[in-house]
Design a protein around this motif. Structure first.
Motif, PDB file in Angstrom:
ATOM      1  N   THR A  37      33.340  44.411  43.188  1.00 19.40           N
ATOM      2  CA  THR A  37      33.780  43.355  44.094  1.00 19.40           C
ATOM      3  C   THR A  37      35.016  43.790  44.865  1.00 19.40           C
ATOM      4  O   THR A  37      35.841  44.569  44.386  1.00 19.40           O
ATOM      5  N   THR A  38      35.150  43.266  46.094  1.00 21.37           N
ATOM      6  CA  THR A  38      36.259  43.620  46.985  1.00 21.37           C
ATOM      7  C   THR A  38      37.043  42.363  47.346  1.00 21.37           C
ATOM      8  O   THR A  38      37.338  42.124  48.517  1.00 21.37           O
ATOM      9  N   VAL A  39      37.404  41.576  46.334  1.00 14.42           N
ATOM     10  CA  VAL A  39      38.112  40.314  46.552  1.00 14.42           C
ATOM     11  C   VAL A  39      39.599  40.468  46.221  1.00 14.42           C
ATOM     12  O   VAL A  39      40.227  39.590  45.669  1.00 14.42           O
ATOM     13  N   GLN A  40      40.143  41.637  46.562  1.00 16.53           N
ATOM     14  CA  GLN A  40      41.516  41.978  46.203  1.00 16.53           C
ATOM     15  C   GLN A  40      42.537  41.120  46.941  1.00 16.53           C
ATOM     16  O   GLN A  40      42.506  41.014  48.161  1.00 16.53           O
ATOM     17  N   ASN A  41      43.465  40.492  46.188  1.00 20.06           N
ATOM     18  CA  ASN A  41      44.641  39.829  46.756  1.00 20.06           C
ATOM     19  C   ASN A  41      45.696  39.719  45.667  1.00 20.06           C
ATOM     20  O   ASN A  41      45.539  40.305  44.584  1.00 20.06           O
ATOM     21  N   VAL A  42      46.762  38.974  45.924  1.00 20.89           N
ATOM     22  CA  VAL A  42      47.874  38.919  44.981  1.00 20.89           C
ATOM     23  C   VAL A  42      47.472  38.326  43.633  1.00 20.89           C
ATOM     24  O   VAL A  42      48.081  38.626  42.598  1.00 20.89           O
ATOM     25  N   ASN A  43      46.399  37.514  43.618  1.00 29.32           N
ATOM     26  CA  ASN A  43      45.981  36.849  42.386  1.00 29.32           C
ATOM     27  C   ASN A  43      44.646  37.352  41.849  1.00 29.32           C
ATOM     28  O   ASN A  43      44.278  37.034  40.715  1.00 29.32           O
ATOM     29  N   THR A  44      43.921  38.145  42.622  1.00 28.55           N
ATOM     30  CA  THR A  44      42.544  38.492  42.293  1.00 28.55           C
ATOM     31  C   THR A  44      42.315  39.992  42.394  1.00 28.55           C
ATOM     32  O   THR A  44      42.801  40.644  43.318  1.00 28.55           O
ATOM     33  N   ASN A  45      41.563  40.541  41.450  1.00 28.41           N
ATOM     34  CA  ASN A  45      41.180  41.956  41.458  1.00 28.41           C
ATOM     35  C   ASN A  45      39.676  42.084  41.251  1.00 28.41           C
ATOM     36  O   ASN A  45      39.061  41.259  40.571  1.00 28.41           O
ATOM     37  N   GLY A  46      39.102  43.132  41.823  1.00 32.45           N
ATOM     38  CA  GLY A  46      37.680  43.382  41.665  1.00 32.45           C
ATOM     39  C   GLY A  46      37.349  43.941  40.292  1.00 32.45           C
ATOM     40  O   GLY A  46      38.206  44.487  39.594  1.00 32.45           O
ATOM     41  N   ARG A  47      36.102  43.809  39.913  1.00 30.26           N
ATOM     42  CA  ARG A  47      35.584  44.371  38.670  1.00 30.26           C
ATOM     43  C   ARG A  47      34.192  44.953  38.940  1.00 30.26           C
ATOM     44  O   ARG A  47      33.555  44.643  39.938  1.00 30.26           O
ATOM     45  N   PHE A  48      33.722  45.784  38.019  1.00 32.14           N
ATOM     46  CA  PHE A  48      32.411  46.406  38.162  1.00 32.14           C
ATOM     47  C   PHE A  48      31.303  45.493  37.628  1.00 32.14           C
ATOM     48  O   PHE A  48      31.517  44.725  36.684  1.00 32.14           O
ATOM     49  N   GLY A  49      30.126  45.613  38.240  1.00 34.50           N
ATOM     50  CA  GLY A  49      28.930  44.927  37.788  1.00 34.50           C
ATOM     51  C   GLY A  49      27.730  45.847  37.935  1.00 34.50           C
ATOM     52  O   GLY A  49      27.869  47.047  38.183  1.00 34.50           O
ATOM     53  N   LYS A  74      24.695  41.275  38.816  1.00 36.36           N
ATOM     54  CA  LYS A  74      25.776  40.681  38.040  1.00 36.36           C
ATOM     55  C   LYS A  74      27.081  41.110  38.716  1.00 36.36           C
ATOM     56  O   LYS A  74      27.353  42.294  38.846  1.00 36.36           O
ATOM     57  N   ILE A  75      27.866  40.135  39.146  1.00 34.41           N
ATOM     58  CA  ILE A  75      29.085  40.388  39.905  1.00 34.41           C
ATOM     59  C   ILE A  75      30.260  39.862  39.094  1.00 34.41           C
ATOM     60  O   ILE A  75      30.203  38.747  38.547  1.00 34.41           O
ATOM     61  N   SER A  76      31.337  40.644  38.995  1.00 34.54           N
ATOM     62  CA  SER A  76      32.499  40.251  38.203  1.00 34.54           C
ATOM     63  C   SER A  76      33.783  40.412  39.006  1.00 34.54           C
ATOM     64  O   SER A  76      33.866  41.277  39.878  1.00 34.54           O
ATOM     65  N   PHE A  77      34.765  39.572  38.695  1.00 41.16           N
ATOM     66  CA  PHE A  77      36.107  39.747  39.235  1.00 41.16           C
ATOM     67  C   PHE A  77      37.117  39.101  38.300  1.00 41.16           C
ATOM     68  O   PHE A  77      36.758  38.348  37.383  1.00 41.16           O
ATOM     69  N   PHE A  78      38.382  39.419  38.512  1.00 38.77           N
ATOM     70  CA  PHE A  78      39.464  39.008  37.615  1.00 38.77           C
ATOM     71  C   PHE A  78      40.515  38.223  38.383  1.00 38.77           C
ATOM     72  O   PHE A  78      40.874  38.601  39.506  1.00 38.77           O
ATOM     73  N   GLN A  79      40.995  37.128  37.794  1.00 33.88           N
ATOM     74  CA  GLN A  79      42.095  36.355  38.371  1.00 33.88           C
ATOM     75  C   GLN A  79      43.242  36.254  37.364  1.00 33.88           C
ATOM     76  O   GLN A  79      43.009  36.073  36.172  1.00 33.88           O
TER      77      GLN A  79
END
Length: 215
Positions: A37-49, A74-79
């Motif tokens: 995932t490419t949802v990178q910002n100050v609160n969010t990071n990408g993860r592998f799926g 399956k899509i993942s991300f971290f907050q």
């Protein structure tokens, strides 16, 4: 992983049987993939799926093909934090989303034996299920914060859509082709629960086989 291997064995066995019996192929491309995932910002990071895909191509004799597919991802991300109302929050949350996509793409090929291609087109996303896991905290009036690990369903309603752009190569392997491609999937609609919104956008690297119909 065992389920993924079993699925691949089933596909390959079915395809071998189909070709030996000269049955028409409903699908002629089969892939497994890894995504980020490419949802990178100050609160969010990408993860592998990961994912699986099947598709069918038309106008194979031309340098321009029509490709219509069906894929599971399956899509993942971290907050770091997510707030739930005024008295509860999550910390260090991992989201896992399961979606089914239908892309309709044009593929533009160059080359003779080994072919390179660019493909692009719209896709539609349907979210099947999802969950999130993190450290949950709630505050009640006059009491100490209640903190514990929590995993819960995180279901997204509605249909999403977007555009995909990718590059790849088709390498001859006996009478079929090895398929390698890299796609970027750009969704239009913002998702989330109102307070913690995000876009489902990711890069996907796929490996698979392109089966050529025998006469």
């Amino acid at each position: 992983m065992k389920k993924l291997v079993a699925t691949l064995v089933f596909f390959l066995s079915f395809l071998s049987f189909s070709q030996e019996e000269k049955f028409p192929l409903i699908f002629n491309e089969f892939t497994v993939s890894v995504n980020r995932t490419t949802v990178q910002n100050v609160n969010t990071n990408g993860r592998f799926g990961f994912g699986l895909g099947i598709s069918r191509t038309w106008f194979d004799a031309s340098w321009v093909n029509l490709v219509i597919g069906l894929s599971y991802d399956k899509i993942s991300f971290f907050q770091k934090t997510a707030y739930i109302g005024h008295f509860a929050s999550y910390k260090d949350i991992t989201y896992n989303l399961h979606s089914v996509s239908i892309p309709v793409m044009g593929r533009f090929n160059i080359g003779k034996k080994v072919k390179f291609f660019l493909e692009t087109g719209p896709f539609v996303d349907f979210y099947v299920s999802g969950n999130r896991k993190g450290t949950f905290s709630s505050i009640s009036s006059g009491a100490d914060p209640n903190t514990f690990m929590k995993k819960e369903k995180y279901v997204l309603s509605g249909i999403n859509g977007g555009v995909t752009v990718g590059i790849g190569t088709r390498i001859p392997v006996k009478s079929n082709e090895l398929l390698i491609k890299l796609n970027y999937l750009f969704s239009f609609r913002e998702l989330g629960d109102g307070q913690n919104n995000f876009f489902n956008r990711y890069i996907r690297l796929s490996f698979g086989f392109r089966l050529l119909q025998k006469g």
